[in-house]
Write an enzyme that holds these catalytic residues in place. Structure first.
Site, PDB file in Angstrom:
ATOM      1  N   LYS A 164      34.087  49.484  42.085  1.00 25.31           N
ATOM      2  CA  LYS A 164      35.451  50.004  42.104  1.00 25.31           C
ATOM      3  C   LYS A 164      35.443  51.531  42.038  1.00 25.31           C
ATOM      4  O   LYS A 164      36.079  52.210  42.821  1.00 25.31           O
ATOM      5  CB  LYS A 164      36.213  49.403  40.915  1.00 25.31           C
ATOM      6  CG  LYS A 164      37.667  49.773  40.848  1.00 25.31           C
ATOM      7  CD  LYS A 164      38.353  48.953  39.752  1.00 25.31           C
ATOM      8  CE  LYS A 164      39.751  49.464  39.498  1.00 25.31           C
ATOM      9  NZ  LYS A 164      40.436  48.698  38.455  1.00 25.31           N
ATOM     10  N   GLU A 204      24.281  51.819  36.995  1.00 24.05           N
ATOM     11  CA  GLU A 204      23.405  50.740  37.482  1.00 24.05           C
ATOM     12  C   GLU A 204      23.542  50.574  38.992  1.00 24.05           C
ATOM     13  O   GLU A 204      22.557  50.501  39.730  1.00 24.05           O
ATOM     14  CB  GLU A 204      23.763  49.410  36.806  1.00 24.05           C
ATOM     15  CG  GLU A 204      23.447  49.334  35.322  1.00 24.05           C
ATOM     16  CD  GLU A 204      24.571  49.849  34.436  1.00 24.05           C
ATOM     17  OE1 GLU A 204      25.435  50.606  34.940  1.00 24.05           O
ATOM     18  OE2 GLU A 204      24.585  49.501  33.246  1.00 24.05           O
ATOM     19  N   GLY A 254      38.391  45.005  37.085  1.00 23.69           N
ATOM     20  CA  GLY A 254      37.049  44.587  37.518  1.00 23.69           C
ATOM     21  C   GLY A 254      36.825  43.090  37.375  1.00 23.69           C
ATOM     22  O   GLY A 254      36.433  42.406  38.325  1.00 23.69           O
ATOM     23  N   ARG A 255      37.087  42.561  36.173  1.00 24.73           N
ATOM     24  CA  ARG A 255      36.782  41.136  35.935  1.00 24.73           C
ATOM     25  C   ARG A 255      37.815  40.204  36.558  1.00 24.73           C
ATOM     26  O   ARG A 255      37.713  38.992  36.431  1.00 24.73           O
ATOM     27  CB  ARG A 255      36.631  40.879  34.432  1.00 24.73           C
ATOM     28  CG  ARG A 255      37.821  41.301  33.603  1.00 24.73           C
ATOM     29  CD  ARG A 255      37.483  41.346  32.118  1.00 24.73           C
ATOM     30  NE  ARG A 255      38.557  41.925  31.327  1.00 24.73           N
ATOM     31  CZ  ARG A 255      38.748  43.232  31.144  1.00 24.73           C
ATOM     32  NH1 ARG A 255      37.941  44.111  31.716  1.00 24.73           N
ATOM     33  NH2 ARG A 255      39.732  43.675  30.391  1.00 24.73           N
ATOM     34  N   GLU A 296      35.660  40.346  27.390  1.00 25.48           N
ATOM     35  CA  GLU A 296      36.029  41.723  27.709  1.00 25.48           C
ATOM     36  C   GLU A 296      37.554  41.877  27.692  1.00 25.48           C
ATOM     37  O   GLU A 296      38.073  42.957  27.451  1.00 25.48           O
ATOM     38  CB  GLU A 296      35.467  42.120  29.083  1.00 25.48           C
ATOM     39  CG  GLU A 296      35.238  43.623  29.200  1.00 25.48           C
ATOM     40  CD  GLU A 296      34.430  44.018  30.418  1.00 25.48           C
ATOM     41  OE1 GLU A 296      33.331  44.552  30.231  1.00 25.48           O
ATOM     42  OE2 GLU A 296      34.898  43.813  31.545  1.00 25.48           O
ATOM     43  N   HIS A 336      19.872  18.522  25.585  1.00 26.82           N
ATOM     44  CA  HIS A 336      18.496  18.439  25.104  1.00 26.82           C
ATOM     45  C   HIS A 336      18.067  19.735  24.437  1.00 26.82           C
ATOM     46  O   HIS A 336      16.883  19.980  24.247  1.00 26.82           O
ATOM     47  CB  HIS A 336      17.563  18.100  26.270  1.00 26.82           C
ATOM     48  CG  HIS A 336      17.895  16.775  26.879  1.00 26.82           C
ATOM     49  ND1 HIS A 336      17.278  15.605  26.499  1.00 26.82           N
ATOM     50  CD2 HIS A 336      18.842  16.431  27.780  1.00 26.82           C
ATOM     51  CE1 HIS A 336      17.817  14.586  27.174  1.00 26.82           C
ATOM     52  NE2 HIS A 336      18.779  15.078  27.958  1.00 26.82           N
ATOM     53  N   LYS A 344      27.949  53.603  27.450  1.00 26.52           N
ATOM     54  CA  LYS A 344      27.674  54.194  28.773  1.00 26.52           C
ATOM     55  C   LYS A 344      27.426  55.685  28.629  1.00 26.52           C
ATOM     56  O   LYS A 344      26.472  56.228  29.179  1.00 26.52           O
ATOM     57  CB  LYS A 344      28.889  54.003  29.691  1.00 26.52           C
ATOM     58  CG  LYS A 344      28.979  52.696  30.416  1.00 26.52           C
ATOM     59  CD  LYS A 344      30.057  52.844  31.504  1.00 26.52           C
ATOM     60  CE  LYS A 344      30.484  51.535  32.097  1.00 26.52           C
ATOM     61  NZ  LYS A 344      31.617  51.677  33.010  1.00 26.52           N
TER      62      LYS A 344
HETATM   63  C1  G6Q Z   1      35.468  44.730  34.252  1.00 21.34           C
HETATM   64  C2  G6Q Z   1      34.855  45.958  33.813  1.00 21.34           C
HETATM   65  C3  G6Q Z   1      33.429  46.150  34.265  1.00 21.34           C
HETATM   66  C4  G6Q Z   1      33.288  46.715  35.670  1.00 21.34           C
HETATM   67  C5  G6Q Z   1      31.850  47.206  35.865  1.00 21.34           C
HETATM   68  C6  G6Q Z   1      31.599  47.710  37.254  1.00 21.34           C
HETATM   69  O1  G6Q Z   1      36.622  44.436  34.061  1.00 21.34           O
HETATM   70  O2  G6Q Z   1      35.667  47.013  34.128  1.00 21.34           O
HETATM   71  O3  G6Q Z   1      32.654  44.982  34.165  1.00 21.34           O
HETATM   72  O4  G6Q Z   1      33.630  45.764  36.614  1.00 21.34           O
HETATM   73  O5  G6Q Z   1      31.569  48.196  34.931  1.00 21.34           O
HETATM   74  O6  G6Q Z   1      32.436  48.779  37.551  1.00 21.34           O
HETATM   75  P1  G6Q Z   1      32.523  49.358  39.004  1.00 21.34           P
HETATM   76  O7  G6Q Z   1      33.068  48.294  39.890  1.00 21.34           O
HETATM   77  O8  G6Q Z   1      33.412  50.538  38.931  1.00 21.34           O
HETATM   78  O9  G6Q Z   1      31.112  49.715  39.416  1.00 21.34           O
END
Ligand code: G6Q
Length: 553
Positions: A216, A222, A278-279, A364, A395, A515
């Site tokens: 986003k 990462e 994001g989620r 989250e 199990h 972060k």
């Molecule tokens: C979700 C969070 C988080 C996000 C990641 C990736 O709701 O905001 O999991 O999706 O940190 O972020 P970017 O899409 O900006 O790389």
């Protein structure tokens, strides 16, 4: 604070609502009432406490509830104005007040012709425009018509993303494997640990590989680290020919400036909007890998499934509303029984990553101690969400659920129709679901065990106290549409709980501090000369130890 924000922020403390008091009373009155007693008293309990909608039979009769408790829970939802808050979300109000954003993942799956406005602008045509572009692109890749720099068709698609830009597509790819093209290999790289990139690409031919960089913000450490590594990997295969990248990278992002800086042509970028968290983004362009895998038609079916559940949540009275009931029962355990955890146990191997996905969605969203108004909560919020597919868990950790000392409410999800009809596997699978929930609810008494002639010294060890609450979701068949319904069901369950607790389910400030600290620490780890460390004693010592092992001063 303007009036609109105040309306959203001004939420009554749930513990000051009359229904909360009633529920505390119900909890006391229930004391040690057992599920055996509750079922003994009420022959119609299974019918009374189950709901059927959208091909999902939701049996919540094996919970520590009775009619009076449910009535009080529905009153709590009404007194907390859950319906009003729900309508504000669907209506595009900026309910994510700490980020000043609307929350409109529901618009991503709205059918063509629907109207969802943000600040007076209907966003649905724009959503469908992007879906159309994604469809054209996905079909091209699926047909083998999108060629790599060498002229060979793309056969491998690697999504690079993390968190919300990874978990949804990765989960959906596994879940919908049966519907995915066999001609394409789809992989997901998320971890900054090089082992992830290495293992996911080691057997791929760069000439046939495309990377979807999904982020986003397009600034996530990462993802950008993996994206740069991927670019080097591609360029190496083409002897440094800079033009090669164009055919092997596309981007999914809201940040065109950063996408361009990275070197991806914005013609190959698929956008989305700040009102998609994001989620909650797997229905946006973040789902591009899913669409490539299953095709645009089935992707639409997935979105339609989400939309089915949106409509169910939006229009069904609370008493028959699946996510509402689910959310209320969850809150009942979290706040009145000290329930600190919920196990998600899908009895379907295709749902291998489902609990991992829900872990982010729930924890989250609702793992928060500050209310919308800035005050500290005085009750418990999100429990720990965990789990893995049955029967494997039986199990392993089920022992603790059956005979441990903690309350572990659990969701059992299963599909009546098998996707792979092989021998009698499916009847055996289903038998395990029903047997587990029966054993968890009713257990086995000492008398019953002794009556079987078991050695009295061993008998106490075999006692199963029962009273372990479970939900059973008996669904018709796993399909893109059913998957959409199930995910949206959990999204709205989270919403119901967040609304009552009065927290913002749509920000994630708790992720930020770590972060920032990591960014600052990278040069301290990698510097050639000995860094001046200003952390606490433990952190300083760990940095020094690491540097020593790596042969740095
Ligand atoms: C979700 C969070 C988080 C996000 C990641 C990736 O709701 O905001 O999991 O999706 O940190 O972020 P970017 O899409 O900006 O790389």
């Amino acid at each position: 604070m303007n009036a609109a924000v105040r309306r959203i922020v001004d939420r009554k403390r749930p513990d000051r609502l009359p229904a909360w008091k009633t529920l505390a009373g119900r909890r006391k009155a229930m004391g040690g009432t057992t599920l055996r007693e509750l079922f003994g008293k009420d022959r119609d309990r299974a019918t009374r406490f189950s709901v059927e909608a959208l091909g999902i039979h939701f049996d919540h009769s094996k919970h520590l509830i009775d009619a009076a408790t449910m009535k009080a829970l529905f009153s709590l939802a009404r007194q907390a104005k859950v319906e009003k808050h729900r309508d504000a979300m669907f209506g595009g109000e900026r309910i994510n007040v700490t980020e000043n954003r609307a929350v409109l993942h529901t618009a991503l799956r709205a059918p063509k012709g629907a109207v969802v406005e943000v600040d007076g602008v209907n966003v649905v045509p724009e959503v469908h425009k992007v879906l159309g572009r994604m469809g054209t692109f996905a079909n091209k890749v699926r047909r083998g018509a999108w060629k790599g720099h060498s002229g060979r068709p793309i056969r491998n698609v690697v999504n690079i993303g993390i968190g919300g830009s990874d978990l949804g597509p990765a989960m959906a790819y596994d879940a919908l494997r049966k519907f995915a093209s066999d001609d394409l290999t789809v992989r997901f790289v998320s971890n900054v640990d090089a082992n992830d990139f290495f293992e996911k690409t080691r057997d791929l031919d760069p000439r046939e590989t495309m990377f979807i960089v999904s982020s986003k913000t397009f600034t996530t450490l990462e993802t950008m680290t993996n994206a740069h590594t991927a670019r080097r990997w591609i360029l190496k295969a083409f002897k440094g020919d800079i033009k090669a990248a164009a055919k092997h990278f596309v981007a999914v992002s809201t940040n065109a400036v950063e996408v361009e800086k990275f070197g991806i042509d914005t013609a190959n970028m698929f956008g989305f909007w700040d009102w998609v968290g994001g989620r909650y983004s797997m229905d946006s362009a973040i789902g591009l890998s899913t669409m490539i895998a299953i095709g645009p038609k089935r992707f639409r079916e997935l979105l339609d499934g989400f939309h089915d559940m949106d409509e169910h949540f939006r229009t069904t009275p609370l008493e028959r509303n699946i996510p509402v009931i689910q959310g209320l029962i969850g809150l009942w355990y979290a706040d009145f029984w000290g329930g600190g955890t919920v196990a998600i146990l899908p009895y379907d191997q295709y749902l291998d990553r489902f609990s991992a996905y829900l872990q982010q969605l729930e924890m989250e969203s609702n793992g928060k101690h500050v209310r919308l108004g800035g005050d500290h909560v005085k009750w418990d919020t999100c429990p720990v969400i965990w789990g893995q597919p049955g029967t494997n868990g039986q199990h392993a950790f089920y022992q603790m659920i059956h005979q441990g000392t903690r309350l572990v409410p659990a969701d059992f999800l299963v599909f009546a129709e098998p996707l792979n009809r092989i021998g009698d596997h499916h009847d055996k699978l289903i038998a395990n679901v029903f047997a587990q929930t029966e054993a968890l609810a009713f257990g086995k008494t000492l008398e019953e065990i002794l009556a079987e002639g078991v050695d009295p010294a061993v008998a106490p060890h075999k006692v199963m106290e029962g009273n372990r609450p479970t939900s059973t979701f008996l669904c018709e068949k796993l399909s893109p549409r059913m998957l959409g319904r199930l995910i949206a069901m959990y999204e709205h369950k989270v919403f119901v709980q967040g609304s009552i607790w009065g927290i913002n389910s749509f920000d994630q400030w708790g992720v930020e501090l770590g972060k920032k600290l990591a960014q600052a620490m990278i040069p301290e780890l990698s510097a050639k000369s000995r860094p001046r460390l200003k952390h606490d004693g433990s952190t300083n010592a760990l940095i020094r130890k690491y540097r020593k092992i790596r042969g740095r001063k």
